[in-house]
Design a protein around this motif. Structure first.
Motif, mmCIF file in Angstrom:
data_model
loop_
_atom_site.group_PDB
_atom_site.id
_atom_site.type_symbol
_atom_site.label_atom_id
_atom_site.label_comp_id
_atom_site.label_asym_id
_atom_site.label_seq_id
_atom_site.Cartn_x
_atom_site.Cartn_y
_atom_site.Cartn_z
ATOM 1 N N ASN A 70 -5.406 3.313 14.831
ATOM 2 C CA ASN A 70 -5.613 2.010 14.224
ATOM 3 C C ASN A 70 -5.268 2.079 12.746
ATOM 4 O O ASN A 70 -5.947 2.734 11.966
ATOM 5 C CB ASN A 70 -7.077 1.593 14.394
ATOM 6 C CG ASN A 70 -7.337 0.252 13.750
ATOM 7 O OD1 ASN A 70 -6.546 -0.674 13.874
ATOM 8 N ND2 ASN A 70 -8.441 0.152 13.031
ATOM 9 N N TYR A 72 -4.953 -0.498 10.718
ATOM 10 C CA TYR A 72 -5.430 -1.635 9.951
ATOM 11 C C TYR A 72 -6.830 -1.386 9.441
ATOM 12 O O TYR A 72 -7.565 -0.558 9.953
ATOM 13 C CB TYR A 72 -5.387 -2.898 10.812
ATOM 14 C CG TYR A 72 -4.006 -3.122 11.375
ATOM 15 C CD1 TYR A 72 -3.742 -2.872 12.707
ATOM 16 C CD2 TYR A 72 -2.966 -3.530 10.551
ATOM 17 C CE1 TYR A 72 -2.481 -3.043 13.214
ATOM 18 C CE2 TYR A 72 -1.699 -3.702 11.049
ATOM 19 C CZ TYR A 72 -1.452 -3.462 12.384
ATOM 20 O OH TYR A 72 -0.198 -3.618 12.878
ATOM 21 N N LYS A 73 -7.173 -2.152 8.410
ATOM 22 C CA LYS A 73 -8.495 -1.937 7.826
ATOM 23 C C LYS A 73 -9.591 -2.452 8.753
ATOM 24 O O LYS A 73 -10.689 -1.915 8.770
ATOM 25 C CB LYS A 73 -8.579 -2.653 6.472
ATOM 26 C CG LYS A 73 -7.768 -1.959 5.415
ATOM 27 C CD LYS A 73 -7.912 -2.626 4.068
ATOM 28 C CE LYS A 73 -7.138 -1.813 3.029
ATOM 29 N NZ LYS A 73 -6.711 -2.627 1.897
ATOM 30 N N ASP A 74 -9.235 -3.497 9.533
ATOM 31 C CA ASP A 74 -10.240 -3.986 10.491
ATOM 32 C C ASP A 74 -10.182 -3.142 11.749
ATOM 33 O O ASP A 74 -9.166 -2.570 12.076
ATOM 34 C CB ASP A 74 -9.935 -5.441 10.911
ATOM 35 C CG ASP A 74 -9.950 -6.349 9.708
ATOM 36 O OD1 ASP A 74 -9.138 -7.274 9.674
ATOM 37 O OD2 ASP A 74 -10.785 -6.110 8.821
ATOM 38 N N GLU B 56 0.642 -6.931 -1.354
ATOM 39 C CA GLU B 56 0.011 -8.096 -0.725
ATOM 40 C C GLU B 56 0.213 -8.069 0.776
ATOM 41 O O GLU B 56 -0.707 -8.245 1.554
ATOM 42 C CB GLU B 56 0.710 -9.373 -1.220
ATOM 43 C CG GLU B 56 -0.047 -10.332 -2.080
ATOM 44 C CD GLU B 56 -1.478 -10.544 -1.755
ATOM 45 O OE1 GLU B 56 -2.301 -10.089 -2.550
ATOM 46 O OE2 GLU B 56 -1.791 -11.166 -0.716
ATOM 47 N N LYS B 57 1.481 -7.818 1.145
ATOM 48 C CA LYS B 57 1.819 -7.861 2.565
ATOM 49 C C LYS B 57 1.229 -6.701 3.339
ATOM 50 O O LYS B 57 1.103 -6.764 4.549
ATOM 51 C CB LYS B 57 3.337 -7.885 2.753
ATOM 52 C CG LYS B 57 3.954 -9.165 2.248
ATOM 53 C CD LYS B 57 5.372 -9.347 2.731
ATOM 54 C CE LYS B 57 5.842 -10.737 2.376
ATOM 55 N NZ LYS B 57 7.221 -10.739 1.884
ATOM 56 N N THR B 58 0.905 -5.608 2.662
ATOM 57 C CA THR B 58 0.375 -4.459 3.392
ATOM 58 C C THR B 58 -1.114 -4.271 3.154
ATOM 59 O O THR B 58 -1.665 -3.229 3.447
ATOM 60 C CB THR B 58 1.108 -3.165 2.996
ATOM 61 O OG1 THR B 58 1.034 -3.005 1.588
ATOM 62 C CG2 THR B 58 2.550 -3.205 3.451
ATOM 63 N N LYS B 59 -1.765 -5.284 2.620
ATOM 64 C CA LYS B 59 -3.174 -5.057 2.275
ATOM 65 C C LYS B 59 -4.076 -5.002 3.505
ATOM 66 O O LYS B 59 -5.198 -4.526 3.416
ATOM 67 C CB LYS B 59 -3.683 -6.114 1.298
ATOM 68 C CG LYS B 59 -3.769 -7.492 1.863
ATOM 69 C CD LYS B 59 -4.405 -8.411 0.844
ATOM 70 C CE LYS B 59 -4.509 -9.782 1.439
ATOM 71 N NZ LYS B 59 -4.696 -10.802 0.433
ATOM 72 N N HIS B 60 -3.576 -5.479 4.663
ATOM 73 C CA HIS B 60 -4.396 -5.396 5.868
ATOM 74 C C HIS B 60 -4.283 -4.020 6.513
ATOM 75 O O HIS B 60 -4.986 -3.715 7.462
ATOM 76 C CB HIS B 60 -3.985 -6.469 6.870
ATOM 77 C CG HIS B 60 -2.546 -6.372 7.258
ATOM 78 N ND1 HIS B 60 -1.518 -6.621 6.385
ATOM 79 C CD2 HIS B 60 -1.957 -6.019 8.417
ATOM 80 C CE1 HIS B 60 -0.377 -6.449 6.997
ATOM 81 N NE2 HIS B 60 -0.604 -6.077 8.235
ATOM 82 N N ILE B 61 -3.369 -3.218 5.963
ATOM 83 C CA ILE B 61 -3.181 -1.857 6.484
ATOM 84 C C ILE B 61 -3.964 -0.902 5.594
ATOM 85 O O ILE B 61 -4.071 -1.104 4.393
ATOM 86 C CB ILE B 61 -1.692 -1.470 6.480
ATOM 87 C CG1 ILE B 61 -0.907 -2.469 7.321
ATOM 88 C CG2 ILE B 61 -1.479 -0.076 7.029
ATOM 89 C CD1 ILE B 61 0.573 -2.200 7.342
ATOM 90 N N LYS B 62 -4.461 0.149 6.199
ATOM 91 C CA LYS B 62 -5.222 1.147 5.433
ATOM 92 C C LYS B 62 -4.359 1.699 4.309
ATOM 93 O O LYS B 62 -3.178 1.960 4.473
ATOM 94 C CB LYS B 62 -5.646 2.307 6.338
ATOM 95 C CG LYS B 62 -6.700 1.939 7.316
ATOM 96 C CD LYS B 62 -7.227 3.193 8.029
ATOM 97 C CE LYS B 62 -8.138 2.798 9.164
ATOM 98 N NZ LYS B 62 -8.041 3.678 10.316
ATOM 99 N N GLU B 63 -4.996 1.945 3.160
ATOM 100 C CA GLU B 63 -4.266 2.433 1.990
ATOM 101 C C GLU B 63 -3.578 3.753 2.263
ATOM 102 O O GLU B 63 -4.157 4.673 2.817
ATOM 103 C CB GLU B 63 -5.254 2.650 0.846
ATOM 104 C CG GLU B 63 -5.817 1.389 0.264
ATOM 105 C CD GLU B 63 -5.045 0.957 -0.951
ATOM 106 O OE1 GLU B 63 -4.770 -0.239 -1.059
ATOM 107 O OE2 GLU B 63 -4.722 1.813 -1.781
#
Lengths: 143, 194
Positions: A70, A72-74, B56-63
């Motif tokens: 996974n 994604y952060k969620d 911005e576009k990758t902020k939903h992905i883990k750092e």
């Protein structure tokens, strides 16, 4: 326009000077090139740059979840389910090293693919270190 | 993919050539001058704005997750970013709990995963546009092949205990290798100085 005068100095004609003067070692101040491995400095670089996502080190977690799946952060990593929930073909996949020419049945597609691959490797090894030359490539062996 | 390193892998593109750049940029961490800056700057893209847009576009992905992207350069200093899922090597290393693959592939084992891990990775990675047509079985075979080339062993069963032991031994081996390397570098340094 007079042609520029060219003085015969050590710098302009090092070849001649070398023969006349013999081997003269003169201290020349140049900018030193960093030829020595700067291993002491290299370690510091890693602390400057930001780290990626942390790597799981607990084997209990690693063997019960698919860590990292996974991105994604969620949400969280998918758990590994019991054996029965996975398809049958999964357990029959070949996991070991790739089949060598001896293991394969001559004449099959796999055999020829492997033969081709091994010929390419042999060719690469043969060509390694050689400069470009206009030779015909060695004939491929078809056994 | 070393996650600590910010460097993006870029294919060398002549400035007059095709107007896209393909690279591997850590999610949410686009900024450094050396890898991204000059390449974008040469093509007239405002670097700071680009990095803001990318983050911005990758902020939903883990750092820090390496994201392969294709940056198409449009006229008027605009750009278009297409994202893909992280490379399989990232998934395998995360699943195995290692930072890097084997140092000498084929001679040592750099990590272990089970076929179940491979299946889960295949489920995720198989959703990629260019891999959608593959069956899960084909995807799994491809991932196993990649694991083999990274020195990560794939097994049927793996107990937490034995993996714990393996990881510890691996850590010790790495430490020894690092020490040996440092010692060898010291020797080389002395040799050059004397």
């Amino acid at each position: 326009m007079a042609a520029p005068m060219r003085f015969l100095t050590r710098r302009t004609c090092p070849q001649i000077c070398h023969r006349i003067l013999g081997c003269v070692n003169v201290q020349v101040a140049n900018y030193a090139k960093a030829k020595v491995p700067a291993f002491k400095g290299a370690k510091d670089l890693t602390s400057e740059k930001p780290k990626g996502p942390s790597i799981e080190t607990d084997p209990a977690v690693l063997t019960t979840q698919c860590c990292g799946a996974n991105i994604y952060k969620d949400g969280s990593d998918p758990p590994l389910r019991p054996d029965e929930e996975y398809p049958d073909w999964l357990w029959k996949l070949h996991l070991g090293p790739a089949a060598t020419l001896d293991d394969l049945e001559p004449g099959t597609k796999k055999y020829f693919k492997r033969l081709r691959k091994e010929n390419i490797w042999a060719d690469n090894a043969r060509r390694k270190g050689k400069k470009f030359s206009v030779q015909a490539p060695p004939a491929r062996k078809y056994e | 993919m070393s996650k600590g390193v910010k460097a993006a892998k870029k294919m060398a593109q002549a400035v007059g050539g095709p107007n896209f750049i393909k690279g591997l940029v850590p999610a949410g961490q686009a900024l450094p001058a050396p890898p991204l800056g000059p390449i974008l700057g040469q093509r007239g893209i405002p670097i700071a704005q680009f990095c803001k847009d990318f983050n911005e576009k990758t902020k939903h992905i883990k750092e820090g997750v390496p994201v392969p992207c294709k940056i198409t350069i449009l006229p008027n200093r605009k750009w278009n970013i297409e994202f893909k899922l992280p490379p399989v090597s990232y998934f395998l290393k995360a699943a195995a709990g290692v930072a890097k693959g084997a140092h000498s592939t084929g001679h040592e084992v750099g990590g272990i995963v089970t076929v179940k891990h491979v299946y889960e990775i295949a489920k995720v990675k198989g959703q990629e546009e260019h891999l959608k047509h593959l069956t899960l079985e084909q995807m799994c075979k491809s991932i196993i092949g990649q694991a083999r080339s990274m020195g990560i062993q794939v097994v049927h069963q793996l107990e937490a205990e034995e993996y714990g032991v393996f990881l510890k031994e691996l850590a010790e081996r790495r430490k020894r290798e690092a020490e040996e390397k440092a010692a060898a570098a010291e020797e080389a340094l002395k040799g050059m100085r004397s």
